[in-house]
Design a protein around this motif. Structure first.
Motif, PDB file in Angstrom:
ATOM      1  N   GLY A 170       0.841  -1.157  -0.080  1.00  0.00           N
ATOM      2  CA  GLY A 170       0.031  -0.003   0.104  1.00  0.00           C
ATOM      3  C   GLY A 170       0.786   1.240  -0.053  1.00  0.00           C
ATOM      4  N   ALA A 171       0.176   2.304  -0.230  1.00  0.00           N
ATOM      5  CA  ALA A 171       0.840   3.703  -0.381  1.00  0.00           C
ATOM      6  C   ALA A 171      -0.024   4.400   0.282  1.00  0.00           C
ATOM      7  CB  ALA A 171       1.297   4.075  -1.860  1.00  0.00           C
ATOM      8  N   ALA A 172       0.285   5.550   0.839  1.00  0.00           N
ATOM      9  CA  ALA A 172      -0.493   6.577   1.731  1.00  0.00           C
ATOM     10  C   ALA A 172      -0.507   7.628   0.752  1.00  0.00           C
ATOM     11  CB  ALA A 172       0.014   6.875   3.050  1.00  0.00           C
ATOM     12  N   TYR A 173      -1.759   8.394   0.696  1.00  0.00           N
ATOM     13  CA  TYR A 173      -1.945   9.610   0.117  1.00  0.00           C
ATOM     14  C   TYR A 173      -2.490  10.490   0.943  1.00  0.00           C
ATOM     15  CZ  TYR A 173      -0.847   8.197  -4.658  1.00  0.00           C
ATOM     16  OH  TYR A 173      -0.152   7.730  -5.769  1.00  0.00           O
ATOM     17  N   LYS A 174      -2.198  11.787   1.209  1.00  0.00           N
ATOM     18  CA  LYS A 174      -2.884  12.790   1.864  1.00  0.00           C
ATOM     19  C   LYS A 174      -3.860  13.689   0.935  1.00  0.00           C
ATOM     20  CE  LYS A 174      -3.089  14.146   6.418  1.00  0.00           C
ATOM     21  NZ  LYS A 174      -3.849  13.126   7.463  1.00  0.00           N
ATOM     22  N   GLY A 175      -5.029  13.609   1.008  1.00  0.00           N
ATOM     23  CA  GLY A 175      -5.922  14.239  -0.118  1.00  0.00           C
ATOM     24  C   GLY A 175      -5.707  13.637  -1.374  1.00  0.00           C
ATOM     25  N   GLU A 176      -5.074  14.173  -2.353  1.00  0.00           N
ATOM     26  CA  GLU A 176      -4.535  13.638  -3.555  1.00  0.00           C
ATOM     27  C   GLU A 176      -3.236  13.481  -3.648  1.00  0.00           C
ATOM     28  OE1 GLU A 176      -6.924  11.774  -5.319  1.00  0.00           O
ATOM     29  OE2 GLU A 176      -8.413  12.485  -4.057  1.00  0.00           O
ATOM     30  N   THR A 177      -2.377  13.733  -2.834  1.00  0.00           N
ATOM     31  CA  THR A 177      -0.864  13.733  -2.792  1.00  0.00           C
ATOM     32  C   THR A 177      -0.333  12.635  -2.155  1.00  0.00           C
ATOM     33  OG1 THR A 177      -1.027  16.075  -2.800  1.00  0.00           O
ATOM     34  CG2 THR A 177       1.073  15.037  -2.283  1.00  0.00           C
ATOM     35  N   ALA A 178       0.496  11.912  -3.146  1.00  0.00           N
ATOM     36  CA  ALA A 178       1.263  10.795  -2.320  1.00  0.00           C
ATOM     37  C   ALA A 178       2.174  11.328  -1.333  1.00  0.00           C
ATOM     38  CB  ALA A 178       2.055  10.008  -3.621  1.00  0.00           C
ATOM     39  N   ILE A 179       2.213  10.743  -0.151  1.00  0.00           N
ATOM     40  CA  ILE A 179       3.288  11.209   0.860  1.00  0.00           C
ATOM     41  C   ILE A 179       4.637  10.419   1.072  1.00  0.00           C
ATOM     42  CG2 ILE A 179       1.413  12.303   2.147  1.00  0.00           C
ATOM     43  CD1 ILE A 179       1.494   9.874   4.120  1.00  0.00           C
ATOM     44  N   GLY A 180       4.849   9.418   0.173  1.00  0.00           N
ATOM     45  CA  GLY A 180       6.000   8.649   0.117  1.00  0.00           C
ATOM     46  C   GLY A 180       6.006   7.707   1.151  1.00  0.00           C
ATOM     47  N   GLN A 181       5.061   7.325   1.505  1.00  0.00           N
ATOM     48  CA  GLN A 181       5.182   6.202   2.921  1.00  0.00           C
ATOM     49  C   GLN A 181       4.422   4.931   2.392  1.00  0.00           C
ATOM     50  OE1 GLN A 181       6.797   6.615   5.275  1.00  0.00           O
ATOM     51  NE2 GLN A 181       7.551   8.683   4.893  1.00  0.00           N
ATOM     52  N   TYR A 182       4.973   3.820   2.801  1.00  0.00           N
ATOM     53  CA  TYR A 182       4.400   2.524   2.234  1.00  0.00           C
ATOM     54  C   TYR A 182       4.027   1.720   3.306  1.00  0.00           C
ATOM     55  CZ  TYR A 182       6.148   4.607  -1.977  1.00  0.00           C
ATOM     56  OH  TYR A 182       6.488   5.509  -2.952  1.00  0.00           O
ATOM     57  N   PHE A 183       3.376   0.580   3.262  1.00  0.00           N
ATOM     58  CA  PHE A 183       3.049  -0.537   4.152  1.00  0.00           C
ATOM     59  C   PHE A 183       2.971  -1.799   3.520  1.00  0.00           C
ATOM     60  CE2 PHE A 183      -0.885   1.729   3.406  1.00  0.00           C
ATOM     61  CZ  PHE A 183      -1.758   0.590   3.253  1.00  0.00           C
ATOM     62  N   VAL A 184       3.284  -2.729   3.921  1.00  0.00           N
ATOM     63  CA  VAL A 184       3.032  -3.951   3.366  1.00  0.00           C
ATOM     64  C   VAL A 184       1.834  -4.979   4.548  1.00  0.00           C
ATOM     65  CG1 VAL A 184       4.911  -5.108   4.526  1.00  0.00           C
ATOM     66  CG2 VAL A 184       4.051  -6.209   2.366  1.00  0.00           C
ATOM     67  N   LEU A 185       1.019  -5.676   3.819  1.00  0.00           N
ATOM     68  CA  LEU A 185       0.032  -6.457   4.620  1.00  0.00           C
ATOM     69  C   LEU A 185      -0.103  -7.809   4.277  1.00  0.00           C
ATOM     70  CD1 LEU A 185      -3.209  -4.113   4.036  1.00  0.00           C
ATOM     71  CD2 LEU A 185      -1.712  -4.124   6.111  1.00  0.00           C
ATOM     72  N   VAL A 186      -0.030  -8.605   5.311  1.00  0.00           N
ATOM     73  CA  VAL A 186      -0.324 -10.089   5.105  1.00  0.00           C
ATOM     74  C   VAL A 186      -1.627 -10.469   5.785  1.00  0.00           C
ATOM     75  CG1 VAL A 186       0.538 -12.301   5.619  1.00  0.00           C
ATOM     76  CG2 VAL A 186       2.378 -10.383   5.220  1.00  0.00           C
ATOM     77  N   ARG A 187      -2.316 -11.132   4.741  1.00  0.00           N
ATOM     78  CA  ARG A 187      -3.721 -11.734   5.512  1.00  0.00           C
ATOM     79  C   ARG A 187      -3.362 -12.874   6.139  1.00  0.00           C
ATOM     80  NH1 ARG A 187      -6.801 -13.522   1.014  1.00  0.00           N
ATOM     81  NH2 ARG A 187      -6.587 -15.476   1.400  1.00  0.00           N
ATOM     82  N   GLU A 188      -4.052 -13.065   7.365  1.00  0.00           N
ATOM     83  CA  GLU A 188      -4.222 -14.127   8.088  1.00  0.00           C
ATOM     84  C   GLU A 188      -5.503 -14.764   7.787  1.00  0.00           C
ATOM     85  OE1 GLU A 188      -5.087 -14.907  12.772  1.00  0.00           O
ATOM     86  OE2 GLU A 188      -3.545 -13.342  12.427  1.00  0.00           O
ATOM     87  N   ASP A 189      -5.267 -16.145   7.233  1.00  0.00           N
ATOM     88  CA  ASP A 189      -6.409 -17.023   6.935  1.00  0.00           C
ATOM     89  C   ASP A 189      -7.136 -17.423   8.176  1.00  0.00           C
ATOM     90  OD1 ASP A 189      -5.985 -17.139   4.320  1.00  0.00           O
ATOM     91  OD2 ASP A 189      -4.832 -18.657   4.239  1.00  0.00           O
ATOM     92  N   ARG A 190      -8.338 -17.384   8.338  1.00  0.00           N
ATOM     93  CA  ARG A 190      -9.114 -17.927   9.455  1.00  0.00           C
ATOM     94  C   ARG A 190      -9.385 -19.384   9.349  1.00  0.00           C
ATOM     95  NH1 ARG A 190     -11.941 -14.755  12.079  1.00  0.00           N
ATOM     96  NH2 ARG A 190     -13.599 -15.999  12.460  1.00  0.00           N
TER      97      ARG A 190
END
Length: 190
Positions: A170-190
């Motif tokens: 993922g990439a974060a945006y403030k309003g419509e502007t990219a802020i250069g911060q990212y994150f990775v997500l891992v789904r945990e199966d139920r």
């Protein structure tokens, strides 16, 4: 990207978690750019259709914010509302929640929005909060314009791209502007 997808898909959940523990901002930025041509995500990728409505699915995350390591880890918890399946409801869980709040969001597809679609097929929209039932053990739903969470979530959208069947960048945006911060997500199966 095909090699990365195969590498992640060969792992179990523990392997995914080990892989993201050391992901740096540079790694996450690289994943973000490589995932631009990935198969678009769907809401079912985040909360599989086999999971009953109003049932939580946890996505473990690591962000690239300039924070001490212990504060880089979080969870995005998501559920399909009982009112329909065109959005998911969710919030952020982690060490900072007691101070800044839950950061509720509505996860929706970007299809039909020409400005958003190139950023990713799904958007974590903090401009909106759940307007229906959420799992009973979740914190109280509050708008992101209230309390300290306004400094983190208010006016923010996160765009998501597929890396593998269980890993999303993922990439974060403030309003419509990219802020250069990212994150990775891992789904945990139920």
């Amino acid at each position: 990207l095909a090699d990365l997808e195969a590498w992640f898909d060969a792992m179990d959940h523990a392997g995914h978690m080990d892989a993201i523990k050391t992901s740096s901002r540079a790694h996450q930025r690289m994943l973000w750019h490589k995932a631009a041509g990935a198969t678009p995500l769907t809401l079912d990728d985040m909360v599989p259709s086999s999971v009953p409505d109003v049932t939580e699915v946890i996505h473990h995350g690591r962000n690239s914010l300039p924070l001490p390591s212990a504060f880089k880890f979080f969870q995005k918890r998501m559920a399909r509302p009982s009112e329909g399946d065109d959005v998911l409801f969710g919030y952020n869980e982690g060490k900072t929640r007691p101070w800044i709040g839950p950061g509720y969001f509505v996860l929706r597809q970007t299809e039909g929005n020409a400005q958003w679609m190139p950023r990713g097929a799904l958007v974590v929209d903090y401009f909106s909060v759940p307007d229906g039932g959420v799992p009973s053990h979740w914190p109280r739903v509050v708008p992101n314009s209230k309390g300290l969470q306004m400094f983190v979530y208010d006016g923010t959208r996160d765009f998501l791209r597929r890396v593998s069947s269980h890993v999303v960048i993922g990439a974060a945006y403030k309003g419509e502007t990219a802020i250069g911060q990212y994150f990775v997500l891992v789904r945990e199966d139920r």
